[in-house]
Design a protein around this motif. Structure first.
Motif, mmCIF file in Angstrom:
data_model
loop_
_atom_site.group_PDB
_atom_site.id
_atom_site.type_symbol
_atom_site.label_atom_id
_atom_site.label_comp_id
_atom_site.label_asym_id
_atom_site.label_seq_id
_atom_site.Cartn_x
_atom_site.Cartn_y
_atom_site.Cartn_z
ATOM 1 N N THR A 445 11.558 -6.014 -3.368
ATOM 2 C CA THR A 445 12.084 -6.614 -2.138
ATOM 3 C C THR A 445 11.038 -6.618 -1.041
ATOM 4 N N ALA A 446 10.314 -5.517 -0.938
ATOM 5 C CA ALA A 446 9.275 -5.421 0.080
ATOM 6 C C ALA A 446 8.184 -6.465 -0.152
ATOM 7 N N ALA A 447 7.780 -6.648 -1.405
ATOM 8 C CA ALA A 447 6.724 -7.617 -1.724
ATOM 9 C C ALA A 447 7.149 -9.032 -1.370
ATOM 10 N N ARG A 448 8.401 -9.366 -1.658
ATOM 11 C CA ARG A 448 8.887 -10.713 -1.337
ATOM 12 C C ARG A 448 8.926 -10.941 0.169
ATOM 13 N N VAL A 494 -9.247 -5.885 -9.931
ATOM 14 C CA VAL A 494 -9.528 -4.523 -9.472
ATOM 15 C C VAL A 494 -8.309 -3.993 -8.713
ATOM 16 N N VAL A 495 -7.927 -2.746 -8.977
ATOM 17 C CA VAL A 495 -6.811 -2.139 -8.271
ATOM 18 C C VAL A 495 -7.210 -1.917 -6.813
ATOM 19 N N ALA A 496 -6.448 -2.487 -5.894
ATOM 20 C CA ALA A 496 -6.755 -2.378 -4.470
ATOM 21 C C ALA A 496 -6.106 -1.151 -3.832
ATOM 22 N N TRP A 497 -4.929 -0.769 -4.344
ATOM 23 C CA TRP A 497 -4.159 0.321 -3.729
ATOM 24 C C TRP A 497 -3.001 0.644 -4.656
ATOM 25 N N ARG A 498 -2.479 1.846 -4.546
ATOM 26 C CA ARG A 498 -1.258 2.192 -5.265
ATOM 27 C C ARG A 498 -0.468 3.222 -4.476
ATOM 28 N N SER A 499 0.823 3.206 -4.661
ATOM 29 C CA SER A 499 1.700 4.232 -4.116
ATOM 30 C C SER A 499 2.354 4.917 -5.306
ATOM 31 N N GLU A 500 2.154 6.211 -5.411
ATOM 32 C CA GLU A 500 2.650 6.921 -6.592
ATOM 33 C C GLU A 500 4.171 7.019 -6.619
ATOM 34 N N GLY A 501 4.819 6.835 -5.467
ATOM 35 C CA GLY A 501 6.276 6.900 -5.415
ATOM 36 C C GLY A 501 6.835 6.015 -4.327
ATOM 37 N N ARG A 502 8.104 6.192 -4.029
ATOM 38 C CA ARG A 502 8.780 5.385 -3.012
ATOM 39 C C ARG A 502 8.388 5.864 -1.619
ATOM 40 N N ARG A 509 4.651 -0.639 5.038
ATOM 41 C CA ARG A 509 3.475 -0.056 4.406
ATOM 42 C C ARG A 509 2.672 -1.116 3.659
ATOM 43 N N LEU A 510 3.351 -1.970 2.886
ATOM 44 C CA LEU A 510 2.662 -2.990 2.101
ATOM 45 C C LEU A 510 1.996 -4.011 3.008
ATOM 46 N N ARG A 511 2.639 -4.353 4.114
ATOM 47 C CA ARG A 511 2.044 -5.301 5.052
ATOM 48 C C ARG A 511 0.744 -4.741 5.631
ATOM 49 N N ALA A 512 0.735 -3.454 5.950
ATOM 50 C CA ALA A 512 -0.469 -2.823 6.489
ATOM 51 C C ALA A 512 -1.574 -2.768 5.432
ATOM 52 N N VAL A 513 -1.189 -2.515 4.192
ATOM 53 C CA VAL A 513 -2.161 -2.481 3.099
ATOM 54 C C VAL A 513 -2.796 -3.856 2.917
ATOM 55 N N MET A 514 -1.965 -4.895 2.878
ATOM 56 C CA MET A 514 -2.497 -6.247 2.696
ATOM 57 C C MET A 514 -3.395 -6.649 3.864
ATOM 58 N N ALA A 515 -3.038 -6.246 5.066
ATOM 59 C CA ALA A 515 -3.862 -6.570 6.225
ATOM 60 C C ALA A 515 -5.248 -5.963 6.093
ATOM 61 N N LYS A 516 -5.318 -4.774 5.516
ATOM 62 C CA LYS A 516 -6.614 -4.100 5.377
ATOM 63 C C LYS A 516 -7.425 -4.670 4.221
ATOM 64 N N VAL A 517 -6.836 -4.749 3.029
ATOM 65 C CA VAL A 517 -7.633 -5.130 1.858
ATOM 66 C C VAL A 517 -7.989 -6.610 1.851
ATOM 67 N N ALA A 518 -7.231 -7.446 2.587
ATOM 68 C CA ALA A 518 -7.559 -8.873 2.677
ATOM 69 C C ALA A 518 -8.160 -9.235 4.031
ATOM 70 N N ALA A 519 -8.431 -8.222 4.865
ATOM 71 C CA ALA A 519 -9.055 -8.434 6.177
ATOM 72 C C ALA A 519 -8.306 -9.490 6.981
ATOM 73 N N LEU A 520 -6.974 -9.344 7.050
ATOM 74 C CA LEU A 520 -6.172 -10.315 7.784
ATOM 75 C C LEU A 520 -6.381 -10.150 9.283
ATOM 76 N N PRO A 521 -6.514 -11.248 10.015
ATOM 77 C CA PRO A 521 -6.669 -11.152 11.475
ATOM 78 C C PRO A 521 -5.393 -10.630 12.121
ATOM 79 N N ASP A 522 -5.536 -9.973 13.256
ATOM 80 C CA ASP A 522 -4.377 -9.425 13.974
ATOM 81 C C ASP A 522 -3.455 -10.540 14.444
#
Length: 522
Positions: A445-448, A494-502, A509-522
């Motif tokens: 759900t979070a990914a969608r 290549v694995v960019a990030w993982r969360s071992e649990g919920r 959290r996922l939005r912040a991860v994507m912003a970092k690993v894809a260098a999304l502008p603010d």
């Protein structure tokens, strides 16, 4: 002034691979190559499982004949091809020739194809994907501006000159790179060691000696210290350990001496090249990127550290250029190319000259370096940059692929899974976009939700629903998470990030991860 998104200087293996990878991603590219075809004296001929995975993604795997499963590149010391074989030598000490492969960790087996056979396949595929190949055209000069790079080129046949402007430039123009020299980028490493010569010849009779599974021969006899190997198509090459000029009579005598018994052969071409180790101190300046030998000059090795490393360079770069040009990723994403690839180039330099094949040429200066296996070097190398979260400095630069278990910064593991009723490799799911894999509906759900908020393509594969892992290799074990965890894989696998649990707020959290690993502008 003609326009293109990406201008590639150099149309050999690395430049053509870059054209294929970019074209497959829908990025406009133009290749400038001063020659009209491949070199008559092939250089590279061994391509690893990892390289074949890249070709597999872009539709080339069926055109490039792969070696049989379990096939390994073997080498022996010998008096001559037909004479006494003294003893087999492993590439890495302590690693037997029978057990140094990586086929169990990849859906591919690698390929043994002469460079002048592979390059036409790359040209054809690049053209199919819309690349503008300009052969027989040389670059005269270039200038870099804030938003573009311009070059001045000349058609060698007609003398016609014109200008081109590109958003970015990839310099794949070889070890003597004009672009690198003009940029003033220094190189480090063991440097120049010696100049060697070689002779290419055709001898069908010699192919009969390949039945024992050995394809490389270190010739040791009075008056001849050389290296003999085959391209697998009736062509052989003899490399001399000196820079002596030999006329045709002397070349034929040396070939006959290396063969060890009378055989019919024809001399096809000669070559001259440097044995050296040089790594560029940086792989990028502004909008210009170095790739292949322009970035890292390495001698031929059984690990294929030269050509395969260069092809890996441009596969890494292609998805980043696509996201910046087509999906609004920030330019900071392109900075990760140097951050990730330059340390890997340096690692491969150190591994090359620590191995017995070359250690004797450098006086033991890198003898203390830990030697990594072929599998670790090819499928278990670690990338560190802002496009990876969780690759700490305490981790080794490489390790056996099965020991990483989904470690961020490492190629995602290969597992045969069932999807849409078919058995496919996980590798085939990580080629186009960012992919979040998870068994947990909360992460789905979070990914969608995140995918609707950002311009970067993000897919979600729910384990157990969209993909079924085998009982002996569950997702949690292969990717190092719990049943409530997830793994985010980049478009280059290549694995960019993982969360071992919920987590409490997975979408945030996922939005912040994507912003970092894809260098999304603010």
């Amino acid at each position: 002034m003609q326009q293109t998104d990406i201008l590639i200087i150099g149309g050999s293996l690395v430049g053509l691979s870059a054209a294929v990878f970019l074209g497959w991603r829908g990025v406009s590219a133009t290749v400038i190559e001063k020659h009209t075809g491949s070199s008559p004296h092939p250089r590279a001929m061994g391509y690893t499982e990892h390289t074949l995975e890249f070709f597999r993604a872009t539709g080339l795997d069926e055109k490039v004949p792969q070696v049989a499963p379990g096939t390994r590149l073997r080498r022996t010391r010998a008096i001559s091809l037909a004479g006494e074989w003294i003893g087999e030598t492993p590439w890495t000490p302590g690693e037997s020739p029978e057990n140094d492969g990586t086929s169990a960790a990849s859906p591919c087996t690698g390929a043994a194809v002469a460079q002048d056979v592979l390059e036409p396949l790359l040209r054809e595929r690049a053209r199919e994907l819309g690349t503008d190949l300009r052969l027989g055209v040389e670059m005269l000069s270039f200038e870099q501006y804030g938003d573009s790079v311009t070059v001045h080129v000349r058609e060698r046949a007609t003398g016609a000159e014109y200008g081109m402007r590109a958003r970015y430039l990839i310099a794949a123009d070889g070890a003597d790179s004009f672009v690198r020299e003009r940029l003033g980028i220094a190189r480090q490493g063991v440097g120049y060691l010696r100049t060697m010569r070689s002779v290419l010849f055709r001898c069908r009779e010699a192919d009969a000696y390949l039945d024992r599974g050995i394809h490389q021969f270190v010739i040791e006899q009075p008056g001849l210290q050389a290296f003999l190997t085959t391209y697998g198509d009736g062509r052989w090459v003899l490399m001399f350990h000196d820079d002596d000029e030999r006329d045709e009579l002397a070349l034929k005598a040396a070939v006959a001496q290396a063969l060890g018994k009378p055989m019919t052969f024809d001399i096809l071409a000669t070559g001259r090249w440097e044995m050296a180790g040089r790594i560029a101190e940086r792989y990028a300046v502004g909008r210009i990127f170095l790739a292949g030998d322009a970035a890292h000059q390495l001698p031929p090795t059984r690990g294929g550290f030269g050509a395969n490393t260069g092809i890996d360079d441009v596969y890494n770069l292609a998805w980043k250029l696509e996201l910046v040009l087509r999906h609004g990723a920030g330019d900071a994403l392109l900075d990760t190319y140097n951050d990730e690839r330059q340390p890997i180039g340096w690692l491969r330099h150190q591994q090359t000259f620590a191995r017995p094949d070359y250690a004797r040429w450098v006086g033991g200066s890198v003898d203390d370096k830990l030697l990594y296996s072929a599998a670790a070097m090819e499928l278990g190398q670690l990338s560190r940059s802002s496009a990876v979260i969780g690759a700490g400095m305490d981790l080794p630069p490489a390790a056996e692929p099965e020991t990483w278990a989904g470690q961020p910064g490492v190629r995602a593991p290969h597992v045969w899974v069932k999807r849409d009723g078919k058995l496919i490799s996980t590798i085939d799911m990580f080629t186009r976009n960012f992919v979040l894999m998870t068994p947990d509906p909360t992460w789905v759900t979070a990914a969608r939700e995140v995918a609707q908020d950002i311009h970067i393509p993000l897919e979600c594969i729910q384990v157990g629903m969209d993909a079924e892992f085998p009982a002996d290799m569950p997702f949690e074990h292969a990717f190092g998470v719990t049943h409530e965890g997830c793994s985010l894989v980049r478009p280059d696998g290549v694995v960019a990030w993982r969360s071992e649990g919920r987590e409490d707020k997975p979408a945030r959290r996922l939005r912040a991860v994507m912003a970092k690993v894809a260098a999304l502008p603010d």
